[in-house]
Design a protein around this motif. Structure first.
Motif, PDB file in Angstrom:
ATOM      1  N   ALA A   1       0.941  -1.232  -0.176  1.00  0.00           N
ATOM      2  CA  ALA A   1      -0.001   0.063   0.010  1.00  0.00           C
ATOM      3  C   ALA A   1       0.885   1.355   0.028  1.00  0.00           C
ATOM      4  N   VAL A   2       1.974   1.190   0.661  1.00  0.00           N
ATOM      5  CA  VAL A   2       3.024   2.308   0.632  1.00  0.00           C
ATOM      6  C   VAL A   2       3.544   2.327  -0.662  1.00  0.00           C
ATOM      7  N   GLN A   3       3.920   1.459  -1.217  1.00  0.00           N
ATOM      8  CA  GLN A   3       4.511   1.433  -2.590  1.00  0.00           C
ATOM      9  C   GLN A   3       3.462   2.169  -3.692  1.00  0.00           C
ATOM     10  N   ARG A   4       2.295   1.783  -3.652  1.00  0.00           N
ATOM     11  CA  ARG A   4       1.347   2.311  -4.623  1.00  0.00           C
ATOM     12  C   ARG A   4       0.973   3.874  -4.133  1.00  0.00           C
ATOM     13  N   ARG A   5       1.339   4.261  -3.158  1.00  0.00           N
ATOM     14  CA  ARG A   5       1.147   5.637  -2.663  1.00  0.00           C
ATOM     15  C   ARG A   5       2.310   6.272  -3.196  1.00  0.00           C
ATOM     16  N   VAL A   6       3.427   5.779  -3.008  1.00  0.00           N
ATOM     17  CA  VAL A   6       4.936   6.653  -3.381  1.00  0.00           C
ATOM     18  C   VAL A   6       4.702   6.402  -5.004  1.00  0.00           C
ATOM     19  N   GLU A   7       4.313   5.488  -5.510  1.00  0.00           N
ATOM     20  CA  GLU A   7       4.203   5.356  -7.088  1.00  0.00           C
ATOM     21  C   GLU A   7       3.145   6.763  -7.325  1.00  0.00           C
ATOM     22  N   ARG A   8       2.119   6.844  -6.869  1.00  0.00           N
ATOM     23  CA  ARG A   8       1.246   7.974  -7.171  1.00  0.00           C
ATOM     24  C   ARG A   8       1.823   9.305  -6.902  1.00  0.00           C
ATOM     25  N   TYR A   9       2.588   9.551  -5.998  1.00  0.00           N
ATOM     26  CA  TYR A   9       3.375  10.653  -5.604  1.00  0.00           C
ATOM     27  C   TYR A   9       4.595  10.899  -6.703  1.00  0.00           C
ATOM     28  N   ARG A  10       4.836   9.836  -7.428  1.00  0.00           N
ATOM     29  CA  ARG A  10       5.732  10.297  -8.166  1.00  0.00           C
ATOM     30  C   ARG A  10       5.080  10.472  -9.576  1.00  0.00           C
ATOM     31  N   ALA A  11       4.219   9.950 -10.007  1.00  0.00           N
ATOM     32  CA  ALA A  11       3.343  10.066 -11.236  1.00  0.00           C
ATOM     33  C   ALA A  11       2.876  11.353 -10.951  1.00  0.00           C
ATOM     34  N   SER A  12       2.389  11.870 -10.036  1.00  0.00           N
ATOM     35  CA  SER A  12       1.815  13.267  -9.968  1.00  0.00           C
ATOM     36  C   SER A  12       2.734  14.306 -10.050  1.00  0.00           C
ATOM     37  N   GLY A  13       4.024  14.131  -9.864  1.00  0.00           N
ATOM     38  CA  GLY A  13       5.204  15.184  -9.422  1.00  0.00           C
ATOM     39  C   GLY A  13       5.261  15.707  -8.123  1.00  0.00           C
ATOM     40  N   ILE A  14       4.633  15.123  -7.314  1.00  0.00           N
ATOM     41  CA  ILE A  14       4.729  15.806  -5.793  1.00  0.00           C
ATOM     42  C   ILE A  14       6.395  15.157  -5.439  1.00  0.00           C
ATOM     43  N   LEU A  15       6.559  14.069  -5.619  1.00  0.00           N
ATOM     44  CA  LEU A  15       7.726  13.473  -5.219  1.00  0.00           C
ATOM     45  C   LEU A  15       8.527  13.534  -6.470  1.00  0.00           C
ATOM     46  N   ALA A  16       9.474  14.578  -6.600  1.00  0.00           N
ATOM     47  CA  ALA A  16      10.359  14.688  -7.860  1.00  0.00           C
ATOM     48  C   ALA A  16      11.636  13.764  -7.770  1.00  0.00           C
ATOM     49  N   ARG A  17      12.097  13.323  -6.843  1.00  0.00           N
ATOM     50  CA  ARG A  17      13.384  12.723  -6.774  1.00  0.00           C
ATOM     51  C   ARG A  17      13.794  11.987  -5.407  1.00  0.00           C
ATOM     52  N   TYR A  18      14.699  11.241  -5.344  1.00  0.00           N
ATOM     53  CA  TYR A  18      15.302  10.842  -4.210  1.00  0.00           C
ATOM     54  C   TYR A  18      16.795  11.215  -4.173  1.00  0.00           C
ATOM     55  N   VAL A  19      17.072  11.948  -2.868  1.00  0.00           N
ATOM     56  CA  VAL A  19      18.769  12.424  -3.097  1.00  0.00           C
ATOM     57  C   VAL A  19      19.168  12.130  -1.715  1.00  0.00           C
ATOM     58  N   ALA A  20      20.578  11.948  -1.811  1.00  0.00           N
ATOM     59  CA  ALA A  20      21.258  11.804  -0.732  1.00  0.00           C
ATOM     60  C   ALA A  20      21.865  13.320   0.077  1.00  0.00           C
ATOM     61  N   VAL A  21      21.326  13.545   0.992  1.00  0.00           N
ATOM     62  CA  VAL A  21      21.807  15.198   1.819  1.00  0.00           C
ATOM     63  C   VAL A  21      22.851  14.981   2.430  1.00  0.00           C
ATOM     64  N   LEU A  22      24.064  15.566   2.073  1.00  0.00           N
ATOM     65  CA  LEU A  22      25.290  15.328   2.878  1.00  0.00           C
ATOM     66  C   LEU A  22      25.285  16.659   3.689  1.00  0.00           C
ATOM     67  N   GLU A  23      25.804  16.621   4.880  1.00  0.00           N
ATOM     68  CA  GLU A  23      26.248  17.416   5.993  1.00  0.00           C
ATOM     69  C   GLU A  23      27.376  18.096   5.675  1.00  0.00           C
ATOM     70  N   PRO A  24      27.270  19.511   5.481  1.00  0.00           N
ATOM     71  CA  PRO A  24      28.592  20.388   4.996  1.00  0.00           C
ATOM     72  C   PRO A  24      29.501  20.635   6.279  1.00  0.00           C
ATOM     73  N   ARG A  25      28.957  20.069   7.824  1.00  0.00           N
ATOM     74  CA  ARG A  25      30.084  20.197   8.710  1.00  0.00           C
ATOM     75  C   ARG A  25      30.783  19.120   9.032  1.00  0.00           C
ATOM     76  N   ARG A  26      30.713  18.169   8.293  1.00  0.00           N
ATOM     77  CA  ARG A  26      31.305  16.931   8.542  1.00  0.00           C
ATOM     78  C   ARG A  26      32.416  16.525   7.514  1.00  0.00           C
ATOM     79  N   GLY A  27      33.282  17.438   7.623  1.00  0.00           N
ATOM     80  CA  GLY A  27      34.783  17.252   7.255  1.00  0.00           C
ATOM     81  C   GLY A  27      34.786  17.690   5.534  1.00  0.00           C
ATOM     82  N   LEU A  28      33.753  17.978   4.979  1.00  0.00           N
ATOM     83  CA  LEU A  28      33.498  18.318   3.380  1.00  0.00           C
ATOM     84  C   LEU A  28      34.135  19.529   3.255  1.00  0.00           C
TER      85      LEU A  28
END
Length: 163
Positions: free
Chosen positions: A40-67
């Motif tokens: 059921a979660v997968q169906r909802r997530v697919e609906r979010y992607r199809a509608s454009g609400i969920l644009a993409r999945y990304v990794a968020v890096l922490e700028p204070r951690r040695g970068l």
């Protein structure tokens, strides 16, 4: 409201908040948190992607951690208010990987640009290429981030107090 015309319910709002917190959770883990099966979660997530609400999945890096990252906020005013000037400016900045965020704003400036570079020399090269030497840029000023106290990208999915 999603483009598919379906109204978001309470589970949708909770699920979208959870995905913004950590999109790496499994469908099963998300389902346990919102009271749904993994499918059921997968169906909802697919609906979010199809509608454009969920644009993409990304990794968020922490700028204070040695970068070694230099963050800068640039306030930009264009020379002319024509749509062509704005279109050209946006096209150029959207093509630059150093541009993390770009906002068309009201007030004294036309745009707020958030740049992420690997040091001052790189910042100068990017700022010269995108802003200083750019046509239709009347002026810009730069604010260097000394301490990224709070960063984030989570958006609210409903007004405060709405149930």
């Amino acid at each position: 409201m999603p483009r598919d015309g379906k109204v978001l319910d309470d589970v949708d709002h909770r699920l979208l908040a959870l995905l913004q917190e950590d999109s790496g959770r499994t469908l099963g883990a998300l389902g346990e948190l919102v009271g749904l099966s993994a499918s059921a979660v997968q169906r909802r997530v697919e609906r979010y992607r199809a509608s454009g609400i969920l644009a993409r999945y990304v990794a968020v890096l922490e700028p204070r951690r040695g970068l070694d990252v230099l963050l800068a906020i640039c306030l930009v005013t264009l020379e002319r208010e024509s749509g062509h000037a704005h279109e050209e400016f946006r096209r150029r900045l959207l093509a630059a990987p150093e541009v993390q965020q770009l906002y068309n704003v009201s007030g004294d400036s036309d745009y707020v640009v958030v740049l992420a570079t690997t040091g001052m020399a790189h910042h100068r090269e990017v700022a010269d290429r995108l802003l200083k030497d750019a046509p239709n840029v009347r002026r810009y000023s730069t604010l260097f981030v000394l301490d990224p106290v709070r960063t984030g990208s989570a958006l609210p999915t409903r007004r405060e107090g709405e149930d």
